[in-house]
Write a protein that holds these residues in place. Structure first.
Motif, PDB file in Angstrom:
ATOM      1  N   ARG A 233       0.948  -1.133  -0.095  1.00 53.73           N
ATOM      2  CA  ARG A 233      -0.015  -0.007  -0.041  1.00 53.73           C
ATOM      3  C   ARG A 233       0.679   1.205   0.126  1.00 53.73           C
ATOM      4  O   ARG A 233       0.495   2.406  -0.678  1.00 53.73           O
ATOM      5  CB  ARG A 233      -0.890  -0.156   1.324  1.00 53.73           C
ATOM      6  CG  ARG A 233      -2.049   1.020   1.352  1.00 53.73           C
ATOM      7  CD  ARG A 233      -3.122   0.710   2.370  1.00 53.73           C
ATOM      8  NE  ARG A 233      -2.521   0.906   3.728  1.00 53.73           N
ATOM      9  CZ  ARG A 233      -2.483  -0.279   4.342  1.00 53.73           C
ATOM     10  NH1 ARG A 233      -2.948  -1.405   3.848  1.00 53.73           N
ATOM     11  NH2 ARG A 233      -1.776  -0.173   5.510  1.00 53.73           N
ATOM     12  N   GLU A 234       2.154   1.220   0.802  1.00 54.37           N
ATOM     13  CA  GLU A 234       2.819   2.453   0.686  1.00 54.37           C
ATOM     14  C   GLU A 234       3.480   2.535  -0.568  1.00 54.37           C
ATOM     15  O   GLU A 234       3.567   3.819  -0.870  1.00 54.37           O
ATOM     16  CB  GLU A 234       3.932   2.433   1.718  1.00 54.37           C
ATOM     17  CG  GLU A 234       3.463   2.441   3.112  1.00 54.37           C
ATOM     18  CD  GLU A 234       4.352   1.767   4.379  1.00 54.37           C
ATOM     19  OE1 GLU A 234       5.621   1.470   4.000  1.00 54.37           O
ATOM     20  OE2 GLU A 234       4.088   1.761   5.585  1.00 54.37           O
ATOM     21  N   VAL A 242       5.933  -2.650  -7.017  1.00 52.64           N
ATOM     22  CA  VAL A 242       6.635  -3.650  -6.028  1.00 52.64           C
ATOM     23  C   VAL A 242       7.178  -4.844  -6.727  1.00 52.64           C
ATOM     24  O   VAL A 242       6.308  -5.235  -7.319  1.00 52.64           O
ATOM     25  CB  VAL A 242       5.467  -3.853  -5.143  1.00 52.64           C
ATOM     26  CG1 VAL A 242       5.817  -5.095  -3.880  1.00 52.64           C
ATOM     27  CG2 VAL A 242       4.891  -2.626  -4.146  1.00 52.64           C
ATOM     28  N   ILE A 243       8.243  -5.237  -6.232  1.00 50.75           N
ATOM     29  CA  ILE A 243       8.897  -6.262  -6.835  1.00 50.75           C
ATOM     30  C   ILE A 243       8.871  -7.293  -5.654  1.00 50.75           C
ATOM     31  O   ILE A 243       9.460  -7.225  -4.763  1.00 50.75           O
ATOM     32  CB  ILE A 243      10.279  -6.195  -7.405  1.00 50.75           C
ATOM     33  CG1 ILE A 243      10.196  -4.927  -8.404  1.00 50.75           C
ATOM     34  CG2 ILE A 243      10.729  -7.445  -8.259  1.00 50.75           C
ATOM     35  CD1 ILE A 243       9.141  -5.046  -9.595  1.00 50.75           C
ATOM     36  N   ILE A 244       8.592  -8.430  -6.196  1.00 51.39           N
ATOM     37  CA  ILE A 244       8.474  -9.464  -4.911  1.00 51.39           C
ATOM     38  C   ILE A 244       9.242 -10.995  -5.525  1.00 51.39           C
ATOM     39  O   ILE A 244       8.473 -11.459  -6.426  1.00 51.39           O
ATOM     40  CB  ILE A 244       7.053  -9.953  -4.550  1.00 51.39           C
ATOM     41  CG1 ILE A 244       6.259  -8.747  -4.062  1.00 51.39           C
ATOM     42  CG2 ILE A 244       7.044 -10.968  -3.353  1.00 51.39           C
ATOM     43  CD1 ILE A 244       4.743  -9.329  -3.662  1.00 51.39           C
ATOM     44  N   PRO A 245      10.457 -11.088  -5.412  1.00 51.16           N
ATOM     45  CA  PRO A 245      11.271 -12.225  -5.777  1.00 51.16           C
ATOM     46  C   PRO A 245      10.354 -13.362  -5.131  1.00 51.16           C
ATOM     47  O   PRO A 245      10.250 -13.437  -3.904  1.00 51.16           O
ATOM     48  CB  PRO A 245      12.574 -12.200  -5.291  1.00 51.16           C
ATOM     49  CG  PRO A 245      12.797 -10.574  -5.029  1.00 51.16           C
ATOM     50  CD  PRO A 245      11.386 -10.253  -4.428  1.00 51.16           C
ATOM     51  N   HIS A 358      14.880   3.278  -8.012  1.00 54.09           N
ATOM     52  CA  HIS A 358      13.900   4.224  -7.974  1.00 54.09           C
ATOM     53  C   HIS A 358      13.336   4.110  -6.607  1.00 54.09           C
ATOM     54  O   HIS A 358      12.978   3.065  -5.998  1.00 54.09           O
ATOM     55  CB  HIS A 358      12.837   3.735  -8.950  1.00 54.09           C
ATOM     56  CG  HIS A 358      12.934   3.790 -10.227  1.00 54.09           C
ATOM     57  ND1 HIS A 358      13.083   5.115 -10.947  1.00 54.09           N
ATOM     58  CD2 HIS A 358      13.201   2.841 -11.327  1.00 54.09           C
ATOM     59  CE1 HIS A 358      13.438   4.769 -12.174  1.00 54.09           C
ATOM     60  NE2 HIS A 358      13.374   3.416 -12.416  1.00 54.09           N
ATOM     61  N   ALA A 359      13.609   5.254  -5.820  1.00 50.74           N
ATOM     62  CA  ALA A 359      13.247   5.665  -4.557  1.00 50.74           C
ATOM     63  C   ALA A 359      11.706   5.132  -4.090  1.00 50.74           C
ATOM     64  O   ALA A 359      11.376   4.792  -2.849  1.00 50.74           O
ATOM     65  CB  ALA A 359      13.701   6.754  -4.067  1.00 50.74           C
ATOM     66  N   ASP A 360      10.900   5.313  -5.242  1.00 53.18           N
ATOM     67  CA  ASP A 360       9.479   5.129  -4.970  1.00 53.18           C
ATOM     68  C   ASP A 360       9.096   3.818  -4.899  1.00 53.18           C
ATOM     69  O   ASP A 360       7.911   3.449  -4.817  1.00 53.18           O
ATOM     70  CB  ASP A 360       8.797   6.032  -6.045  1.00 53.18           C
ATOM     71  CG  ASP A 360       8.876   5.700  -7.419  1.00 53.18           C
ATOM     72  OD1 ASP A 360       9.905   5.103  -7.702  1.00 53.18           O
ATOM     73  OD2 ASP A 360       8.519   6.582  -8.092  1.00 53.18           O
TER      74      ASP A 360
END
Length: 459
Positions: A233-234, A242-245, A358-360
């Motif tokens: 959400r953040e 959002v990257i989820i290995p 990317h910081a976001d």
């Protein structure tokens, strides 16, 4: 009666245990060593036994570090029977074929670029994986004995780790003696949403036991789910991806379950773009629907009623390479689950290359990362990582949520062993030295061994 250890000895990967009894030789698992690139030499090395002399291989489950060298064993002469649960058989086929494809691709890349010091042949090829699949014979059912060869009977018990995973008890008969040796395989944590709890037998003389998390417990699951939803959400609010290995077997399906819950409860925005970018995970998710016998009763009832426990709004499966590449043009609002979980290969490395700086954006690690893997390097705080020849700065927010681990924590391991009777001896394997040593301290009064690779013991 003898046992020797040829993998996962003072390390977490490469499970392979040789049992000799009544003139027969069987392996419990034949897994790949995973971690840094230097482990290629360990995987390619000559087996410390003749594959042609092995009568059977018993697989505890389908993770690469438990079945990944089986095609190489076949390539080098093994022609006996492979015994596993039906779910493990289906998943291992996926894993081995995918592994063969990656080995072929890597060998081709080395040939094109002249790398590898003359080592341009793949460890094994698709044909070797198919030959290994052809050797799968009887399907084991939980708590039902199978005579593997004369003198050796195997009984598989639910290990609660991934779909079809098992602990295997061998009853060894030789010269009027009987010994019962229990191999834990990898054990799952208790009270997970999809799988039953591990269920060991209570009558063992010797136990060979994993200790991946022998030195610590995981945080409570509810807190992990909340942190998972909050992290997504953040990043969504910041305008990033959002990257989820993601490990293709079990972890991907469990995360889909929690994403579905998050959208349903309002913890996550409806309409969020969610991508499962892993052909193997997509196929594994379909295999779940075929094996309700290996799942919790309430999940099995959902499947029988025609409900998909992994379906959620906004979910897209990306099988093809061009679909995966197109995801790298998305700059915000996407949740991308891609393999591999330790970032040792696969599509996730491309997504990291495009998002880490990317910081976001956020990267969420949800499982164990072995030493030397890219995942472990990022988790340990690297400021830059090398991806496809480029130094990529790590500016994204990094989350490590170990509560989702498919491995039992130290307390669950101890509880499992307490239910396995009062064994005379316990061999600790499949753990880093610190984890094994910490768990050994819990077992005062029990004869504990932490075997070195190649060590032979009389049973």
């Amino acid at each position: 009666m003898k046992i020797s250890f040829h993998g996962a000895a003072h390390q977490v990967t490469g499970s392979c245990h040789l049992v000799e009894c009544a003139g027969r030789r069987i392996l419990v698992d034949c897994g790949m060593f995973q971690g840094g690139h230097e482990l290629h030499e360990d995987n390619a090395a000559k087996f410390p036994f003749d594959p042609r002399d092995i009568d059977a291989v018993l697989l505890t489950h389908a993770h690469l570090d438990h079945c990944g060298r089986l095609p190489l064993l076949v390539k080098r002469g093994f022609s006996g029977e492979v015994v596993s649960t039906g779910a493990t058989k289906d998943l291992a086929k996926l894993v081995m074929l995918d592994s063969a494809h990656l080995h072929e691709e890597e060998a081709a890349r080395r040939r094109r670029h002249g790398r590898g010091g003359g080592r341009h042949d793949p460890l094994y090829e698709t044909i070797d994986a198919l030959d290994a699949v052809a050797l799968f014979g009887r399907n084991a059912r939980y708590a039902t004995p199978i005579e593997v060869v004369p003198g050796i009977t195997a009984t598989f018990f639910d290990a609660g780790h991934i779909l079809g995973s098992a602990s295997i008890r061998l009853e060894l008969h030789e010269n009027g003696r009987t010994r019962r040796v229990l191999f834990s395989g990898d054990l799952g944590p208790e009270n997970r949403p999809l799988l039953n709890n591990a269920a060991p037998p209570d009558d063992c003389d010797v136990v060979v036991m994993e200790t991946t998390y022998g030195d610590r417990n995981h945080r409570p699951l509810d807190a992990s789910v909340t942190e998972f939803h909050d992290a997504i959400r953040e990043a969504d609010a910041r305008g990033g991806n959002v990257i989820i290995p993601t490990f293709a077997l079990e972890r991907a399906q469990e995360l889909l379950w929690y994403l579905r819950e998050g959208v349903g409860s309002g913890a996550l925005r409806k309409g969020m773009q969610i991508f499962l970018d892993s052909p193997m995970a997509i196929s594994a998710t379909r295999i779940f629907g075929r094996h309700e016998e290996a799942m919790r009763p309430e999940v099995a009832r959902m499947i029988r009623a025609g409900q998909d426990p992994f379906a959620l709004p906004g979910l897209r499966f990306t099988r093809e390479a061009h679909e995966s590449m197109a995801l790298n043009r998305i700059r915000s609002g996407a949740v991308i689950m891609a393999g591999s979980g330790m970032c040792t290969g696969g599509r996730v490395r491309h997504h990291l290359r495009h998002n880490l700086s990317h910081a976001d954006c956020s990267v969420i690690f949800v499982g164990f990362a072995a030493e030397g893997t890219l995942a472990r390097i990022i988790i340990d705080g690297a400021k830059h990582v090398k991806l496809f020849g480029d130094q990529v700065p790590v500016n994204a927010r990094i989350f490590t949520i170990n509560g989702f681990s498919a491995h039992a924590g130290a307390s669950d391991l101890a509880n499992w062993l307490a239910r396995a009777g009062r064994p005379e001896k316990v061999f600790l394997v499949h753990g880093e030295h610190r984890a094994m040593t910490a768990f050994a301290k819990r077992l005062r009064g029990t004869h504990v061994e932490m075997p070195e690779a190649g060590r032979v013991y009389e049973l």
